[in-house]
Write an enzyme that holds these catalytic residues in place. Structure first.
Site, PDB file in Angstrom:
ATOM      1  N   GLU A 106       0.884  -1.175   0.000  1.00 19.40           N
ATOM      2  CA  GLU A 106       0.000   0.000   0.000  1.00 19.40           C
ATOM      3  C   GLU A 106       0.911   1.212   0.000  1.00 19.40           C
ATOM      4  O   GLU A 106       1.713   1.377   0.922  1.00 19.40           O
ATOM      5  CB  GLU A 106      -0.905   0.015   1.241  1.00 19.40           C
ATOM      6  CG  GLU A 106      -1.923  -1.112   1.290  1.00 19.40           C
ATOM      7  CD  GLU A 106      -2.937  -1.080   0.157  1.00 19.40           C
ATOM      8  OE1 GLU A 106      -3.121  -0.015  -0.482  1.00 19.40           O
ATOM      9  OE2 GLU A 106      -3.528  -2.135  -0.110  1.00 19.40           O
ATOM     10  N   CYS A 156      -2.342   8.959   3.363  1.00 20.32           N
ATOM     11  CA  CYS A 156      -2.308   8.423   2.006  1.00 20.32           C
ATOM     12  C   CYS A 156      -3.625   8.695   1.292  1.00 20.32           C
ATOM     13  O   CYS A 156      -3.700   8.642   0.073  1.00 20.32           O
ATOM     14  CB  CYS A 156      -2.014   6.933   2.033  1.00 20.32           C
ATOM     15  SG  CYS A 156      -3.109   6.042   3.128  1.00 20.32           S
TER      16      CYS A 156
END
Ligand code: NAP
Ligand code: MG
Length: 483
Positions: free
Chosen positions: A248, A282
């Site tokens: 990720e 993020c």
């Protein structure tokens, strides 16, 4: 406290070969502690212990395993206030966000406690007579977990909880800039009914011990959250050994604000998405793609909202925006401000460092307008409290701009039109889509992940996590012919 700055290897708290100092980014005079750095020999000890312990753990009864996860989750939720304060002190997010993160991390454990029981496979008849087939999932083995500093407890927990739930051993390499939260979580796990060596905390820098860990043939899988360049290195190391991977990484999330949006709601979602966690998410909304017809009104309210935000010590009551995590990160942010100006963006507010009663890495929430999607500030992840407004003339142009990126974690649309919202939901090329919500903020029981350079490998969270943390076995059972 001294005990709680060590690594946890093979069931023992061990001194490191050196240590790193951990300072509070809200108050540079506040030293949180000195944290042990592991060497390769200690890492190897952890890997050996994990291999043994995993076999024992996988043979525990389901309820015994479930109880371990439940106890970890319940303790984290009960101690969210205390551990959230520690998290905010070392990472710099406001106290409410720190507490919220620890509580959420606890929920990952209680959620996966229930998943322990859902070990349900498939059966099939063979194409051959008197043979039955049983398809079930087994643990992958030893999982390396490499986590970032921006959600030091939650990110690690959404990896550790399913890893343990599905019967694996764990070697955890947290970000070196937020070691106290890692030690706190490890301390809770260490007191549970688990085999020695099942769970190991191995602190140290990414380039030394992190790299050694992901290159090791002693691991069977690596789950990584962090930046794209490091993700590439992890992928390269894993490919050499055929180690299973889940990455990720960064993103460049866009919030599209349409001409029919509820203006106040759009501004609130933009402020939350762009500046929550000091922009170090993020899922942050760093691109605000705004319809021409609403642009000026939106920008005026956005700037007023940004200027009204309280930037101060993360532990102080009323703080909405804490400091940037480190001096290095702050310098990087200021370099992006300079770049935005060079690229011809209009600085509407912020752009600089702020001074507060305690010396820290404070930065004003920053808004640029007059930006184009081709500019570097709209293509590279800044991980900063900086939002860039891009003006567009239509919904179609907004959608195309949202999708014009190498990343693809989240996206959002602000609109009152169901038709537009649905079209956007179906056509945005991101792993998560938000309708009339900030681009940041997700649940714990459903999959999380992105596309493009944002993610690689199976999804995290919810039941989908089993794809990564287990491997499938197909068994053929011949019954012979009845007498
Ligand atoms: P990073 O620099 O990539 O570091 C992430 C982790 O990898 C840290 O534990 C780091 O250790 C370690 N590491 C560094 N080099 C390594 C190597 N060669 N081998 C193995 N491990 C290595 O990222 P960060 O600065 O901590 O975090 C910010 C990034 O994380 C942003 O790009 C952000 O978008 C991303 N992020 C993504 C998500 C998501 O779910 N998509 C969530 C949160 C954050 P050290 O820090 O100790 O060096
Ligand atoms: Mg880093």
């Amino acid at each position: 406290m001294a005990e709680h700055t060590k690594n946890y290897i093979a069931g023992e708290w061990l001194e490191g070969v050196s240590d790193v100092e951990n300072r509070n980014p809200s108050d540079l005079s506040d030293v949180i502690g000195h944290f042990a750095q592991a060497d390769e020999a200690q890492l190897n000890r952890a890997l050996d212990a994990a291999r043994e312990a995993q076999i024992e753990w996988a043979s525990y009864g389901l309820e015994r395993r479930q109880n371990v996860l439940m106890a970890i989750g319940n303790e984290m939720m009960a101690r969210a206030e205390e551990l959230g304060r520690l998290l905010s002190r070392e990472e710099g997010k406001p106290l409410a966000e720190g507490k919220g993160e620890v509580f959420r991390a606890g929920q990952f454990f209680t959620y996966y406690a229930a998943e322990v029981l859902r070990q349900i496979g498939d059966t099939a008849d063979s194409v051959r007579p008197n043979i039955e087939i049983d398809v079930r999932r087994e643990p992958v083995g030893t999982v390396a977990i490499v986590s970032p500093w921006n959600f030091p407890t939650a990110t690690a927990s959404w990896k550790i909880a399913p890893a343990l739930a599905f019967g694996n051993a764990v070697i955890w390499k947290p970000a070196n800039i937020t070691p106290a939260s890692a030690v706190a979580l490890t301390e809770i796990i260490s007191r549970q009914d688990i085999p020695k060596g099942l769970f190991n905390l191995v602190m140290g820098s990414g380039s030394s011990i992190g790299q050694k860990l992901v290159e090791s043939t002693g691991i069977n899988a690596v789950s990584f959250t962090g930046s794209v360049p490091v993700g590439r290195q992890v992928a390269a190391a894993a490919a050499t050994n055929f180690t299973k991977i889940q990455l990720e990484m960064g993103s460049k999330n866009a919030l599209a604000v349409m001409d029919d949006a509820d203006l106040d709601l759009a501004v609130a979602c933009a402020l939350n998405g762009a500046f929550g966690g000091t922009g170090q998410k993020c899922t942050a909304s760093s691109r605000l793609i705004v319809h021409d017809a609403i642009h000026d009104a939106f920008v005026e309210k956005l700037v007023a909202g940004a200027e009204a935000m309280v930037v101060d010590n993360a532990l102080k009551e009323g703080t909405q925006l804490g400091p940037v995590v480190s001096g290095e990160q702050l310098q990087g942010n200021l370099d992006y401000v300079a770049l935005a100006k060079e690229e011809g963006c209009d600085l509407l507010t912020g752009g600089g460092r702020l001074e507060r009663a305690t010396e820290g890495f404070y930065m004003a929430p920053t808004v640029f307008a007059g930006t184009s999607n081709a500019m570097r500030v709209n293509r590279e992840e800044m991980f900063a409290p900086i939002a860039c407004v891009i003006k567009v003339g239509s919904y179609d142009e907004a959608l195309a701009t949202v999708n014009d990126t190498s990343f693809g974690l989240t996206s959002g649309i602000m609109t009152r039109s169901l038709a537009r919202a649905n079209h956007f939901r179906r056509n945005a090329k991101t792993g998560c889509v938000m309708v009339n919500l900030p681009t940041a903020g997700t649940d714990y029981h459903v999959p999380f992940g992105g596309r493009g350079e944002s993610s690689y490998g199976p999804r995290e969270q919810g039941t989908y996590a089993q794809e990564f943390y287990t491997t499938v076995k197909t068994a053929y059972i011949a019954s012979g012919t009845p007498e």
